[in-house]
Design a protein around this motif. Structure first.
Motif, short mmCIF file in Angstrom:
data_model
loop_
_atom_site.label_atom_id
_atom_site.label_comp_id
_atom_site.label_asym_id
_atom_site.label_seq_id
_atom_site.Cartn_x
_atom_site.Cartn_y
_atom_site.Cartn_z
N ARG A 190 1.05 -1.27 -0.02
CA ARG A 190 0.09 -0.08 0.01
C ARG A 190 0.88 1.14 -0.19
O ARG A 190 0.53 2.40 -0.75
CB ARG A 190 -0.97 0.00 1.33
N ASP A 191 1.97 1.18 0.91
CA ASP A 191 2.63 2.41 0.96
C ASP A 191 3.38 2.69 -0.42
O ASP A 191 3.71 3.71 -0.75
CB ASP A 191 3.84 2.33 2.16
N LEU A 199 1.14 4.22 -2.76
CA LEU A 199 0.95 5.60 -2.49
C LEU A 199 2.19 6.48 -3.13
O LEU A 199 1.94 7.58 -3.63
CB LEU A 199 0.73 5.60 -0.94
N GLY A 211 1.67 9.11 -5.79
CA GLY A 211 1.85 10.53 -5.46
C GLY A 211 2.72 11.35 -6.49
O GLY A 211 2.61 12.36 -6.97
N LEU A 263 -8.15 7.03 -3.47
CA LEU A 263 -6.52 7.05 -3.61
C LEU A 263 -6.05 8.39 -3.37
O LEU A 263 -5.15 8.87 -2.50
CB LEU A 263 -6.13 6.77 -5.36
N ALA A 271 -6.16 9.04 0.69
CA ALA A 271 -5.12 8.41 0.94
C ALA A 271 -3.81 9.43 0.89
O ALA A 271 -3.15 9.53 1.77
CB ALA A 271 -4.78 7.12 0.60
N LEU A 272 -3.72 9.97 -0.27
CA LEU A 272 -2.54 10.82 -0.57
C LEU A 272 -2.73 12.25 0.16
O LEU A 272 -1.75 12.57 0.76
CB LEU A 272 -2.45 11.18 -1.90
#
Length: 189
Positions: free
Chosen positions: A9-10, A13, A17, A53, A56-57
């Motif tokens: 997940r990281d 991201l 990003g 998404l 989360a960002l």
């Protein structure tokens, strides 16, 4: 969440990003998945929608802006705190080019994945505005929704190639319009 799932997940991201900073909030989810070296289904398993998404960002940045507002409330003069926070909000929104449209839609849509983050962040700005208004340092005919719209407008201007060179000047014009003539001299950027 399992450690390997958190790592995946990281990674998604981090890649997302970079892609969104480069291409804007409407970047292809397929392109994000490709650059992350995963299938689209994997991306969608973690983030079922573009809004999820973006949430989360942006959530980390919005949480930082909220925490910054708390610090500025106690460490800076009300007018300085408001302008410093506003400048950081504009920079944050500009980092994810094109996200402003999603933010403006999400703030009005409780079903949006971005809604809670936007409402919390707007609340932080509202507290700083109210504090400056109470001290007679900011206009009293605007509220947090107006401040959010003005900040989003400034971030949008920064995204426009023809306006980007004037973005700092326009920020100063808007900040001066929010503050009252009685304010203390502002902190320069």
């Amino acid at each position: 969440m399992r450690a390997d799932a958190r790592k995946n997940r990281d990674h998604l991201l981090a890649v997302a990003g970079g892609v969104i900073t480069e291409q804007g909030a409407e970047a292809s989810l397929r392109d994000i998945a490709r650059r992350a070296d995963v299938g689209l289904a994997t991306l969608l398993r973690h983030f079922p929608t573009r809004e999820a998404l973006l949430d989360a960002l942006l959530r980390t940045s919005f949480d930082e802006l909220t925490a910054q507002a708390d610090v500025l409330e106690t460490s800076s003069a009300p007018d300085d705190a408001l302008v410093l926070w506003l400048r950081d909000f504009v920079a944050c929104a500009h980092n994810y080019r094109g996200a402003v449209a999603s933010m403006m839609t999400a703030i009005e849509d409780p079903e949006s994945a971005l809604h809670a983050s936007c409402v919390t962040m707007r609340g932080a700005g509202t507290r700083l505005l109210t504090r400056a208004q109470t001290e007679g340092l900011a206009r009293t005919d605007i509220d947090g929704a107006d401040l959010f719209a003005l900040a989003a407008s400034l971030a949008w201007l920064s995204d426009q190639p023809s306006s980007a060179p004037r973005a700092d000047h326009l920020f100063d014009v808007v900040a001066d319009a929010i503050l009252t003539p009685e304010r203390r001299p502002r902190v320069s950027s």
